[in-house]
Design an enzyme around this catalytic site. Structure first.
Site, PDB file in Angstrom:
ATOM      1  N   SER A 234     -14.085  -0.940   1.286  1.00  0.00           N
ATOM      2  CA  SER A 234     -13.519  -1.463   0.054  1.00  0.00           C
ATOM      3  C   SER A 234     -14.429  -2.507  -0.592  1.00  0.00           C
ATOM      4  O   SER A 234     -15.590  -2.213  -0.844  1.00  0.00           O
ATOM      5  CB  SER A 234     -12.122  -2.000   0.331  1.00  0.00           C
ATOM      6  OG  SER A 234     -11.361  -1.926  -0.834  1.00  0.00           O
ATOM      7  N   HIS A 379      -5.541   3.508   2.306  1.00  0.00           N
ATOM      8  CA  HIS A 379      -6.710   2.621   2.276  1.00  0.00           C
ATOM      9  C   HIS A 379      -6.922   1.998   3.653  1.00  0.00           C
ATOM     10  O   HIS A 379      -6.461   0.892   3.921  1.00  0.00           O
ATOM     11  CB  HIS A 379      -6.431   1.547   1.216  1.00  0.00           C
ATOM     12  CG  HIS A 379      -7.629   0.822   0.739  1.00  0.00           C
ATOM     13  ND1 HIS A 379      -8.709   1.452   0.165  1.00  0.00           N
ATOM     14  CD2 HIS A 379      -7.928  -0.500   0.722  1.00  0.00           C
ATOM     15  CE1 HIS A 379      -9.602   0.552  -0.180  1.00  0.00           C
ATOM     16  NE2 HIS A 379      -9.167  -0.645   0.157  1.00  0.00           N
TER      17      HIS A 379
HETATM   18  C1  GTR Z   1      -8.398  -4.133  -4.403  1.00  0.00           C
HETATM   19  C2  GTR Z   1      -9.501  -3.990  -5.395  1.00  0.00           C
HETATM   20  C3  GTR Z   1     -10.432  -2.905  -4.949  1.00  0.00           C
HETATM   21  C4  GTR Z   1     -10.797  -3.008  -3.488  1.00  0.00           C
HETATM   22  C5  GTR Z   1      -9.669  -3.530  -2.625  1.00  0.00           C
HETATM   23  C6  GTR Z   1     -10.057  -4.017  -1.230  1.00  0.00           C
HETATM   24  O1  GTR Z   1      -7.428  -5.015  -4.771  1.00  0.00           O
HETATM   25  O2  GTR Z   1      -8.929  -3.679  -6.629  1.00  0.00           O
HETATM   26  O3  GTR Z   1     -11.586  -2.877  -5.762  1.00  0.00           O
HETATM   27  O4  GTR Z   1     -11.920  -3.760  -3.305  1.00  0.00           O
HETATM   28  O5  GTR Z   1      -8.986  -4.557  -3.219  1.00  0.00           O
HETATM   29  O6  GTR Z   1     -11.070  -4.688  -1.048  1.00  0.00           O
HETATM   30  O7  GTR Z   1      -9.292  -3.732  -0.327  1.00  0.00           O
END
Ligand code: GTR
Length: 398
Positions: A234, A379
């Protein structure tokens, strides 16, 4: 934005035509074709790097002088692995400057192995549940409390079993993830190229920190010099990709679910837009990038060019099918758009359509040096991903 003094080889947004399609990696900013590997290396690669620094991430300092502390070496995982804890000091900076607290896990029974280097958000002590791992100051402040809570995420036992190491530190060693320019490493560097709005953001600082991790790994006899892989998830995947794009000592790159600002393009992205990401995380980028919110077609670069900068080195983009915000479909477009650079540099790049799923075997017949691999997840990072990542690493780092 147009008033800023761009270096001669960086076009101002008004000087380049708005393009809704991803810019051709093999057409230079002056419109000429890039036809040879030499032209790519000498002309196109540096101008793309400069444009990313100037418009997106900011200019990072040159490699600093470092000193690596001795620290402890200790047996962990029932003697199957060696943990080395090493502090990286920036010797030209004042004594109160940040330090990197690097933890390196390697198989106890091997002399020198390929190593995955990645920033971890929990703290080094979250990787395995073992009181031998130091809870560093930044991890105590910004990480998780409990030991070993990220063990099924980092899967270090699996890495060790397969003959790989893991090197890691907390991103807050370089700078905490918040919008305060007085914290972290950034305030220690006053003189950087480019006008004020191009000052480096946190992603650039983290990427720079990863490169200092590479500096240290190259001094470590337990680590194979030609086996340094960088991984990140991420926001930390954005940093991993940026490090890989700028540092050719990195031999393999795994941007995991890196999303916008990572593998996923700004153009034609109906998930996290430039406007959304720069509003939510203004400190991640430089202060020119937000100007492209609502008009990403004006960007001289897009994220496929960051992937292309990794060429000819192997890159596996790992994505979750239900991780909608990262936009895996557009990330795949990005990978595909970078493929011509792999071809130009004599690598096979994508094999077939470049996409593998779930139980698809990652083998010489199914992947080249560039691929996207998806699992049915949201995620997260887990063992299933590591199976594919290590198969990919087996192929390319042998
Ligand atoms: C989110 C962000 C993403 C990603 C994520 C993370 O809120 O919008 O770009 O980086 O966080 O790091 O888990």
């Amino acid at each position: 934005m147009d008033q800023t003094t761009a270096p001669a080889d960086v076009p101002t947004p008004s000087a380049i035509p708005a393009r809704s399609a991803l810019p051709d990696p093999l057409v230079a900013f002056d419109g000429t074709a890039v036809e040879t590997a030499d032209e790519w290396d000498v002309r196109r690669r540096p101008e793309i790097q400069r444009a990313f620094e100037h418009y997106v991430y900011g200019y990072a300092p040159d490699a600093p002088a470092i000193e690596i502390g001795t620290g402890q070496s200790t047996a962990v995982l029932d003697g199957r692995a060696t943990l080395e804890e090493r502090t990286i000091y920036f010797t030209d900076l004042p004594a109160d400057a940040p330090t990197i607290e690097l933890a390196v896990f390697t198989p106890a029974d091997r002399d020198s192995v390929p190593v995955f280097l990645g920033l971890n958000n929990g703290g080094n002590h979250a990787i395995i549940d073992d009181p031998a791992v130091t809870i560093t100051d930044t991890a105590a402040e910004f990480g998780v409390e409990d030991r070993g809570v990220a063990s099924e995420y980092w899967c270090v036992e699996q890495l060790i079993e397969r003959g790989y190491g893991l090197a890691t530190f907390h991103p807050a060693d370089i700078g905490p993830d918040r919008d305060d320019p007085t914290e972290g490493i950034q305030p220690y560097y006053a003189d950087l190229p480019g006008p004020a709005p191009t000052r480096w953001g946190t992603i650039a600082a983290w990427a720079w920190g990863l490169r200092r991790g590479v500096d240290a790994l190259l001094e470590n006899p337990r680590v194979r010099d030609d086996g340094i892989a960088v991984i990140g998830h991420s926001r930390l995947g954005k940093a991993a990709l940026l490090a890989g794009a700028f540092d050719e000592r990195i031999d393999l790159v795994v941007p995991h679910q890196s999303g916008t600002g990572g593998v996923t393009p700004a153009r034609d992205n109906d998930q996290e837009t430039v406007a959304a990401i720069t509003e939510a995380f203004p400190h991640w980028f430089n202060d020119l990038f937000p100007a492209f919110g609502g008009r990403p077609e004006r960007l001289p670069v897009d994220q496929h060019l960051l992937v292309a900068l990794v060429a000819p080195r192997p890159l596996l983009d790992t994505e979750g099918t239900r991780d909608y915000w990262t936009n895996p479909g557009r990330a795949l477009d990005s990978i595909r758009a970078a493929d011509p650079v792999y071809d130009l540099l004599g690598e096979d790049g994508l094999v077939g359509d470049g996409l593998l799923y779930g139980d698809d075997k990652v083998t010489a017949g199914t992947v080249g040096t560039l691929a996207q691999y998806r699992r049915e997840t949201e995620h997260t990072l887990n063992q299933g991903y590591w199976d594919a990542i290590l198969d990919f690493a087996d192929l390319h780092l042998g």
